[in-house]
Design an enzyme around this catalytic site. Structure first.
Site, PDB file in Angstrom:
ATOM      1  N   CYS A   1      47.557  12.873 -75.150  1.00 23.98           N
ATOM      2  CA  CYS A   1      46.146  12.487 -75.215  1.00 23.98           C
ATOM      3  C   CYS A   1      45.174  13.643 -75.039  1.00 23.98           C
ATOM      4  O   CYS A   1      43.966  13.450 -75.169  1.00 23.98           O
ATOM      5  CB  CYS A   1      45.864  11.381 -74.214  1.00 23.98           C
TER       6      CYS A   1
ATOM      7  N   HIS B   1      36.818  12.006 -69.818  1.00 30.17           N
ATOM      8  CA  HIS B   1      37.968  11.380 -70.471  1.00 30.17           C
ATOM      9  C   HIS B   1      37.773   9.864 -70.386  1.00 30.17           C
ATOM     10  O   HIS B   1      37.974   9.153 -71.356  1.00 30.17           O
ATOM     11  CB  HIS B   1      39.267  11.821 -69.792  1.00 30.17           C
TER      12      HIS B   1
ATOM     13  N   GLU C   1      39.567  11.241 -62.327  1.00 29.78           N
ATOM     14  CA  GLU C   1      38.637  12.132 -63.007  1.00 29.78           C
ATOM     15  C   GLU C   1      37.356  12.335 -62.195  1.00 29.78           C
ATOM     16  O   GLU C   1      36.806  13.445 -62.135  1.00 29.78           O
ATOM     17  CB  GLU C   1      38.312  11.502 -64.356  1.00 29.78           C
TER      18      GLU C   1
ATOM     19  N   LYS D   1      34.533   6.524 -74.948  1.00 27.98           N
ATOM     20  CA  LYS D   1      35.625   5.572 -75.192  1.00 27.98           C
ATOM     21  C   LYS D   1      35.154   4.143 -74.953  1.00 27.98           C
ATOM     22  O   LYS D   1      35.761   3.192 -75.445  1.00 27.98           O
ATOM     23  CB  LYS D   1      36.827   5.889 -74.299  1.00 27.98           C
TER      24      LYS D   1
ATOM     25  N   HIS E   1      40.064   4.537 -77.334  1.00 26.95           N
ATOM     26  CA  HIS E   1      40.850   5.723 -77.008  1.00 26.95           C
ATOM     27  C   HIS E   1      41.847   5.967 -78.135  1.00 26.95           C
ATOM     28  O   HIS E   1      42.886   5.322 -78.210  1.00 26.95           O
ATOM     29  CB  HIS E   1      41.572   5.489 -75.678  1.00 26.95           C
TER      30      HIS E   1
ATOM     31  N   PHE F   1      49.340  11.676 -70.842  1.00 23.30           N
ATOM     32  CA  PHE F   1      50.735  11.483 -70.461  1.00 23.30           C
ATOM     33  C   PHE F   1      51.458  12.826 -70.563  1.00 23.30           C
ATOM     34  O   PHE F   1      51.244  13.595 -71.494  1.00 23.30           O
ATOM     35  CB  PHE F   1      51.413  10.484 -71.396  1.00 23.30           C
TER      36      PHE F   1
END
Lengths: 426, 415
Positions: free
Chosen positions: A170, A310, A321, A342, A347, A406
């Site tokens: 990602c 993010h 975050e 997002k 996403h 990830f």
């Protein structure tokens, strides 16, 4: 140590949910509307999460040939359309700089949709593996290897410089732009066609996030399902799309009198070495990436005027975050607006990092910060200014965009308004 | 700029487990391409492959992690462990930000992915394992290596088909020059699962020969396509000064790197080899050398008549008259093509050639095609001083990458 060459963005193309070119994309972001809806690309009834942000994308109307559509996975189709827009926007004649033009594109999952479709074909809907290998398309190897994305763009623009796909899950899209910046800095290229694409709205991708409950189950409220930083968030909404950027050495851009959207001031990435999907709540490694990017840019944390988060909308990400931004920006974290697009465009895994860099460039250009849609209730762990619901007019001199993915990848990139200094040196 | 040296080699390949097994198999010229054993491959048109003999994942990966990961990741975990042991370097004993993992990745966790797609379509979404989300995607091995060895430095995943293994070394050097002293780089591939093989045969580039001796034969008059293979190599790349401070001997220096793209056609290579030659020339120049300094070329050796001819053409463009007598080898004729694992393995081979002053023979070569006009190393290893080796690789679609490795004089980088 020799001085590194500076780089800037001179062309942008976007294919995103709710806007399949850069103008529509920016209009959506500043309107605060959401492009999330019940999945229409396949029947999602059997799935836990049935919502996604889909692109209303007609590849032929967007300029691709029927042969290209037949041959290429949807993620590459997005990339080609976005790349055409970006290269045209840059005003570059790439044939003049062919040997010095690199391609550095991100993708998290490549042609998984194509691979799944073809698997279904050669296995009689999964009942019997390999009924007949001849049922498969002759382009199956191109689907197996995501490097096809770089090949397609290199061939389209006759780019003979280094070509690669960056696939760090990602953070792929952010890392691709960061590596493009490094290719310019080190003199390996003068121009880089960069960005990222993903088209993961397919049964296998949805099933794989269902299984770990990373995606939202708010199926009765598609428009309100992506709720980054909101107390009621329950997972991310899958998206799809592409952004392609023309990144150029500032000297090269200046010589040809090109408009620069933004200078890339710094980039860094780190890993958490902790867990493939889990995040420690302290955000130390993301903070380290932000600090390293600031160091490269030789900027104080207070110089940051906007943080593009993010903000995936999972419980752990938004907390992680928020902690990372506090750790790296200190007290300034409470003053700087920080939003997640997002909330509006979902996403799109690897693609979103580049789409977010494009959003930062537009924020700098227009002096407008996009909002976090659907933000209504404060989570005690997420107590920063998330620009709820409505875009905000604000001069943006320095934008910070961060990504997390990830594998433990944490990335940060800094974009700056192209000032006289940016034009004067290079 | 600071030099980058290789201080550890970790090989898991059809030639064996560990650098020394690989090297002795390579020097003996022992053919390790064989009929595919793990499933019945008779319907795919291609039945030969290079398989890692006697690989026991449990030697390197505990049961719990085996369930969560694809064979591709097991191979990479094993390579990394061997490389770190070889370098005498343990990332957990230093600042975690001082080490990064940067792997080339070709096709991800194929076997795992196929199994889960099958489960989904047979039994529905609820039968997909939670580990699918972390096992098959292209960054899985890099993430797992970073977690296993506690590395928090700037990791990366580079995909450029079979050129990607060299590109990972190129990117590792960028990262080292930006201040992260140690990088695990290279790659593995595990493409010998049914669906992945079905994908590979569609290129028309794989051998259809049933007998290994007739199969993958780079530069031979009977070249007829390649056999795929699994495995590869992970190398420990270090800033030379940092390695010297540790007192770690180096196999050699990654002295030059460059990459180009044919940008010609999505499946066919450019007919003039101009960009391939340009990658070679740029890498040699990047090392501060000239083609005359190169002692040995480790070729891509695609094993198809047209691709071999283009590679010979690129070598001629690069070396001029000297192309006829600069020694060229492609030991992977013994092992198959390992996609992104293949080129780092060839870099390991090049470093061992430097160490021992031996150029290994081209694998499975009986009758070199005279049209190539190359000095191919054949039969037995050639004893010769090896100081500088050019290692090249091509990826499907037009990727061309080149790395120059050079003998490293100890003491040069003592701080």
């Amino acid at each position: 140590v020799t001085a590194r060459r500076r780089s800037g963005i001179t062309g942008i193309g976007v294919v995103a949910p709710g806007g399949t070119n850069r103008k529509e994309f920016w209009r959506l972001l500043t309107s605060g509307r959401t492009a999330t809806r019940r999945i229409s690309l396949f029947d999602p009834s059997a799935f836990r999460s049935q919502i996604a942000a889909e692109c209303d994308f007609d590849p032929v109307a967007a300029g691709l040939t029927v042969r290209e559509v037949h041959r290429l996975d949807r993620f590459i189709q997005f990339a080609l359309v976005a790349a055409d827009e970006a290269v045209e926007d840059s005003g570059l004649d790439l044939d003049l700089v062919a040997d010095r033009t690199a391609v550095c594109m991100g993708s998290a999952v490549g042609a998984t949709t194509r691979l799944e479709d073809e698997y279904v074909l050669v296995s009689d809907r999964g009942r019997e593996w390999l009924v007949d290998p001849r049922y498969a398309t002759s382009f199956l190897y191109d689907a197996l290897v995501p490097s096809s994305l770089a090949t397609e763009l290199a061939c389209r623009f006759h780019a003979h410089g280094p070509a690669m796909v960056v696939s760090t899950g990602c953070t792929s899209g952010l890392d691709a732009v960061g590596q493009a910046h490094q290719l310019i800095a080190d003199g390996e290229a003068d121009v880089v066609v960069t960005g990222a694409a993903d088209a993961p709205i397919s049964p296998i991708s949805m099933a794989c996030f269902d299984a770990i409950r990373a995606t939202t189950a708010r199926n009765d409220d598609p428009g309100g399902a992506s709720r980054p930083f909101d107390a009621g968030r329950d997972g991310f909404v899958m998206g799809e799309g592409a952004a392609v950027l023309v990144v150029e050495s500032l000297e090269h851009a200046r010589r040809r009198g090109a408009e620069v959207y933004a200078e890339i001031l710094g980039y860094a990435n780190r890993c958490n070495a902790y867990h493939m999907t889990g995040l420690r709540p302290d955000g130390v490694e993301m903070a380290a990436a932000i600090t390293a990017a600031l160091d490269e840019a030789r900027l104080d944390p207070t110089a940051v005027s906007y943080v593009n988060a993010h903000g995936s909308g999972t419980r752990q990400n938004d907390r992680h975050e928020t902690a990372a931004v506090k750790l790296s920006l200190g007290e300034h974290a409470y003053r700087v607006p920080m939003s997640s697009i997002k909330s509006m465009v979902g996403h799109s895994l690897g693609a979103i990092g580049s789409i977010e860099v494009a959003a930062c460039a537009f924020a700098i250009e227009h002096g407008v910060v996009p909002p976090t849609a659907n933000w209504e209730r404060r989570d005690p762990d997420c107590d920063l200014d998330y620009v709820p619901k409505t875009a905000r007019e604000l001069p943006v001199d320095v934008a910070l965009s961060v990504g997390s993915g990830f594998g433990g990848f944490q990335s940060a990139i800094l974009l700056g308004r192209p000032g006289p200094a940016a034009r004067g040196e290079g | 700029m600071g030099r980058t040296v290789v201080t550890g080699i970790g090989v898991v390949a059809p030639s064996g487990i560990g650098a020394e097994q690989h090297w002795s198999c390579t020097l003996r010229g022992e053919l390790r391409v064989s009929p595919i054993e793990r499933f019945d491959a008779t319907r795919y048109g291609t039945t030969l492959a290079g398989q890692v003999p006697d690989f026991r994942p449990e030697d390197f990966v505990d049961d719990r992690l085996q369930v969560q990961t694809d064979r591709w990741t097991w191979l990479a975990l094993a390579q990394a462990r061997l490389a770190l042991d070889d370098a005498g370097y343990d990332p957990t004993t230093v600042d975690p930000y001082q080490t990064a993992v940067i792997l080339g990745s070709g096709s991800g966790g194929n076997e795992f992915g196929q199994r889960e797609i099958g489960a989904l379509w047979n039994r529905g979404p609820r039968s997909v394992t939670p580990y699918q989300s972390i096992a098959w995607f292209y960054a899985a091995s890099t993430g797992q290596l970073s977690i296993r060895h506690g590395t928090k430095g700037p990791s990366g995943v580079i995909v450029s088909d079979a050129a990607g293994g060299l590109d990972s070394l190129g990117h590792a050097r960028r990262v080292i020059r930006r201040g992260t002293p140690t990088v695990l780089a290279g790659g593995a591939e595990a493409p010998l699962s049914p669906y992945a093989l079905a994908c590979q045969v569609t290129t028309g580039r794989l051998t259809r020969a049933p007998d290994p001796r007739d199969g993958y034969k780079p530069f031979d008059v009977r070249a007829n396509g390649y056999a795929p293979g699994e495995g590869g190599a992970v190398l420990v790349l270090e800033d030379a000064e940092a390695a010297a401070r540790r007192g770690s001997p180096a196999y050699g220096e990654v002295a030059g790197y460059a990459a180009t793209h044919d940008a010609h056609h999505h499946q066919r290579p450019a007919p003039d080899a101009r960009q391939y030659a340009r990658a070679m020339c740029l890498a040699i120049a990047d090392a501060g050398l000239t083609p005359d300094d190169v002692d040995l070329v480790v070729a891509d050796g695609a094993g198809s008549p047209d691709l071999d001819r283009l590679e010979a053409q690129a070598i001629h463009r690069t070396f001029g008259e000297r192309a006829a007598w600069v020694p060229v080898t492609a030991p992977q004729g013994l092992l198959g093509r390992l996609c992104s694992g293949g080129a780092p393995l060839n870099v390991a081979t090049a470093l061992l050639a430097i160490r021992d002053g031996l150029a290994p023979p081209t694998g499975n070569l009986d009758n070199p095609d005279p049209a190539h006009r190359l000095d191919l190393v054949r039969g037995t290893p050639r004893r010769m001083p090896v100081h500088v080796v050019l290692v090249v690789a091509r990826g499907h679609g037009g990727f061309n990458s080149a790395v120059v490795v050079r003998r490293h004089s100890e003491g040069e980088d003592r701080p």
